[in-house]
Design an enzyme around this catalytic site. Structure first.
Site, PDB file in Angstrom:
ATOM      1  CG  HIS A 105      39.231  44.447  35.954  1.00 34.80           C
ATOM      2  ND1 HIS A 105      38.077  43.838  36.387  1.00 34.80           N
ATOM      3  CD2 HIS A 105      39.610  45.280  36.947  1.00 34.80           C
ATOM      4  CE1 HIS A 105      37.756  44.311  37.581  1.00 34.80           C
ATOM      5  NE2 HIS A 105      38.667  45.189  37.938  1.00 34.80           N
ATOM      6  NE  ARG A 161      35.035  40.211  38.734  1.00 35.54           N
ATOM      7  CZ  ARG A 161      35.381  38.980  38.388  1.00 35.54           C
ATOM      8  NH1 ARG A 161      34.859  38.448  37.285  1.00 35.54           N
ATOM      9  NH2 ARG A 161      36.221  38.276  39.106  1.00 35.54           N
ATOM     10  NE  ARG A 204      31.599  43.500  42.347  1.00 36.36           N
ATOM     11  CZ  ARG A 204      32.883  43.256  42.047  1.00 36.36           C
ATOM     12  NH1 ARG A 204      33.680  42.750  42.966  1.00 36.36           N
ATOM     13  NH2 ARG A 204      33.350  43.482  40.844  1.00 36.36           N
ATOM     14  CD  GLU A 233      35.117  44.365  48.002  1.00 35.06           C
ATOM     15  OE1 GLU A 233      35.908  44.047  47.090  1.00 35.06           O
ATOM     16  OE2 GLU A 233      33.997  44.835  47.793  1.00 35.06           O
ATOM     17  CG  ASN A 239      40.963  39.385  43.337  1.00 37.03           C
ATOM     18  OD1 ASN A 239      41.375  38.283  43.670  1.00 37.03           O
ATOM     19  ND2 ASN A 239      40.290  39.573  42.221  1.00 37.03           N
ATOM     20  CG  ASP A 240      39.615  45.155  46.168  1.00 34.95           C
ATOM     21  OD1 ASP A 240      40.700  45.545  45.721  1.00 34.95           O
ATOM     22  OD2 ASP A 240      38.523  45.464  45.654  1.00 34.95           O
ATOM     23  NE  ARG A 299      42.425  44.228  43.270  1.00 31.74           N
ATOM     24  CZ  ARG A 299      41.693  43.859  42.245  1.00 31.74           C
ATOM     25  NH1 ARG A 299      42.121  42.908  41.443  1.00 31.74           N
ATOM     26  NH2 ARG A 299      40.523  44.436  42.004  1.00 31.74           N
ATOM     27  CB  CYS A 349      33.261  35.708  44.820  1.00 30.78           C
ATOM     28  SG  CYS A 349      33.389  37.320  45.624  1.00 30.78           S
TER      29      CYS A 349
END
Length: 537
Positions: free
Chosen positions: A185, A292, A328, A426, A449-450, A460, A497
């Site tokens: 993050h 987010r 989200r 995801e 990412n996930d 990750r 995204c």
């Protein structure tokens, strides 16, 4: 001059003073042996705390209003709580050091308040802990996070989401962390802020703290402490070249993102708060592809109220105007933790109670957020996206609650528009079942990412597994193609995204697959538009 290497997560060059963020560690203070002296130390620290809180109160009222100032005012009143003061005095009389007495008595009182049934009184436990920690830090000489005037490069071992959210973003020139990953993050925030940053760097915190000038080359991943004249000249030349490149991209501002064959791609921004929406507009984003919203829950001691969430979503909607905004729902869990939710410790939080799973099992958390989104829908073009969906029944259950809340608001006389409901794909399960989910969803947006870490079984956040975290893996590409195909056949749109949305190596690939929306850090919008407009697909 000292120099070293890190993993670059955003290109560019930053030069300036360094600020080192060190997490405070609890020491074990020892009493001087004289209770009167220890009591005097506590009393003096209490007055110092009072002055600090008064300054914070004045700042909060001036910048955020009376309501936010009231939070600080509660702690000021606690400084004179007789029960707390008598407990500290008794502990000091029994031989405890002033700092130990302040912290331990504060924790005892906080636990008492946390066990009460009244929600307001429960919330005060966090205030008590914060206050007692403040007095403890004063007595132990913990000066906290001291920031200089002006801009700076921030150096840390690592930064949690709850820490990054509290930083003065507008003054940070670069991040350098010793840990972290390209999808952490801190890295995501760096890309949102459009600032050069390094993770997994070999910089020593003491070297950063003791240098006069620190420089970061986000193109090569190098850092320099007190660079010599030759190195400084090279860095400044790179800065000028990067500025020229950014200026050249301005030619694409205001243009539609259309390939040479006529395929339209919506280029949107990933944001975490209303302030980021302003950056999205400034970057010429065509919408918000991912808000987010968990960042509205971080960096605080209690759940945000429905009204607080409503004001945040309303502000984003108003800033973006007619442009679409995909919110989200809460994705707390895994690497984003908040103590006040009382989530149990999990051996593997990435596979545990997170995302939609929390919301479906903790309706008292989910309802206020959904009500806030539907209330804010009257002010813009909002959509809802659920994270961590693995089964069709989860989506159906969440949609049923949305319908119930919309009708509830209408009965109350509150305007609540129809809000498109989509899935953040995801999990491999959602990817494989995309053709079934597409029958229930208004859109798909892939969280690469996930999806990458779950598909490859690679954490990750684990820097040691970097060579195994392959965002171009054939298995991932096959899933991405299947997701887009399923969406197109069902007549719904599909977007990306995750961090791959701005990967220049994949822009054409995604368009060929059938993705019609790419969402990314605001600073990547114009560069990606150039690629789209020059593409032959």
């Amino acid at each position: 001059m000292k120099q070293g290497q890190g993993l670059p997560v955003f290109p560019g060059v930053a030069i300036g003073p360094a600020v080192v963020y060190r997490k405070s560690e609890r020491i074990q203070p020892v009493s001087c042996g004289n209770p009167e002296i220890e009591q005097k130390k506590f009393d003096d620290a209490r007055e110092t705390a009072r002055q600090q809180l008064q300054n914070l109160y004045d700042k909060a009222v001036a910048e955020l209003g009376e309501e936010k100032g009231a939070i600080i005012e509660v702690q000021m009143l606690m400084l004179d709580d007789l029960d707390y003061l008598e407990a500290v005095a008794a502990s000091i009389s029994d031989g405890a050091a002033a700092a130990t007495a302040a912290l331990d008595c504060g924790e005892e009182f906080a636990q008492v308040f946390a066990a009460l049934d009244d929600e307001y009184m429960k919330a005060r436990s966090a205030d008590i802990r914060d206050l007692s920690q403040r007095i403890y830090d004063i007595l132990c000489g913990n000066t906290g996070f001291q920031l200089p005037e002006g801009s700076f490069l921030l150096v840390a071992e690592d930064l949690a989401p709850s820490e990054t959210i509290q930083l003065p973003r507008e003054r940070i020139l670069a991040f350098i962390t010793r840990q972290g990953s390209s999808s952490s993050h801190t890295a995501i925030l760096a890309r949102t802020l459009n600032i050069p940053s390094l993770v997994q760097s070999d910089i020593a915190l003491d070297d950063a703290e003791n240098c006069t000038v620190l420089a970061v080359d986000g193109f090569t991943g190098k850092w320099y402490a007190d660079p010599d004249e030759q190195t400084m000249a090279m860095l400044k030349a790179k800065q000028a070249e990067a500025a020229a490149d950014r200026a050249a991209l301005e030619a694409y501002r205001g243009k539609e993102s259309i390939t040479k064959s006529g395929k339209k791609v919506l280029l949107c921004a990933n944001i975490g708060c209303p302030e980021d929406a302003e950056a999205a507009v400034a970057a010429d984003a065509e919408g918000v592809g991912l808000m987010r919203s968990e960042f509205l829950y971080l960096g605080r001691d209690t759940l945000p109220t429905e009204d607080e969430l409503f004001e945040a979503y309303k502000k984003v909607a108003q800033i973006m105007g007619d442009r679409p905004v995909v919110i989200r729902t809460l994705d707390i869990g895994a690497d984003k933790q908040v103590s006040y939710m009382g989530l149990e410790h999990e051996e593997n939080p990435a596979l545990g109670l997170r995302g939609l799973r929390i919301c479906l099992t903790r309706e008292e958390i989910f309802r206020p957020q959904l009500r806030a989104i539907y209330r804010a829908s009257a002010f813009g073009n909002l959509s809802i996206m659920f994270p961590m969906v693995a089964s069709v029944w989860e989506l159906k259950k969440a949609k049923a609650l949305c319908a119930e809340i919309q009708q509830e608001l209408i009965r109350e006389g509150v305007p609540a528009k129809e809000v498109p409901i989509g899935v953040m794909v995801e999990t491999p399960a959602a990817a494989v079942l995309a053709h079934e989910l597409a029958k229930e969803a208004a859109f798909f947006s892939v969280g690469t990412n996930d999806l990458t870490q779950y598909t490859l079984a690679v954490d990750r956040q684990n820097a040691k597994l970097g060579e195994f975290y392959d965002p171009y893996h054939p298995a991932l590409m096959a899933l991405l193609a299947h997701i887009a195909k399923s969406a197109n056949e069902a007549g719904i749109w599909a977007g990306i995204c995750g961090e791959l949305g701005a990967d220049p190596k994949l822009t054409e690939t995604f368009v060929k697959m059938g993705y019609t929306e790419l969402s990314m850090a605001p600073g990547r919008i114009l560069g990606t538009r150039k690629l789209v407009c020059e593409s032959e697909v």
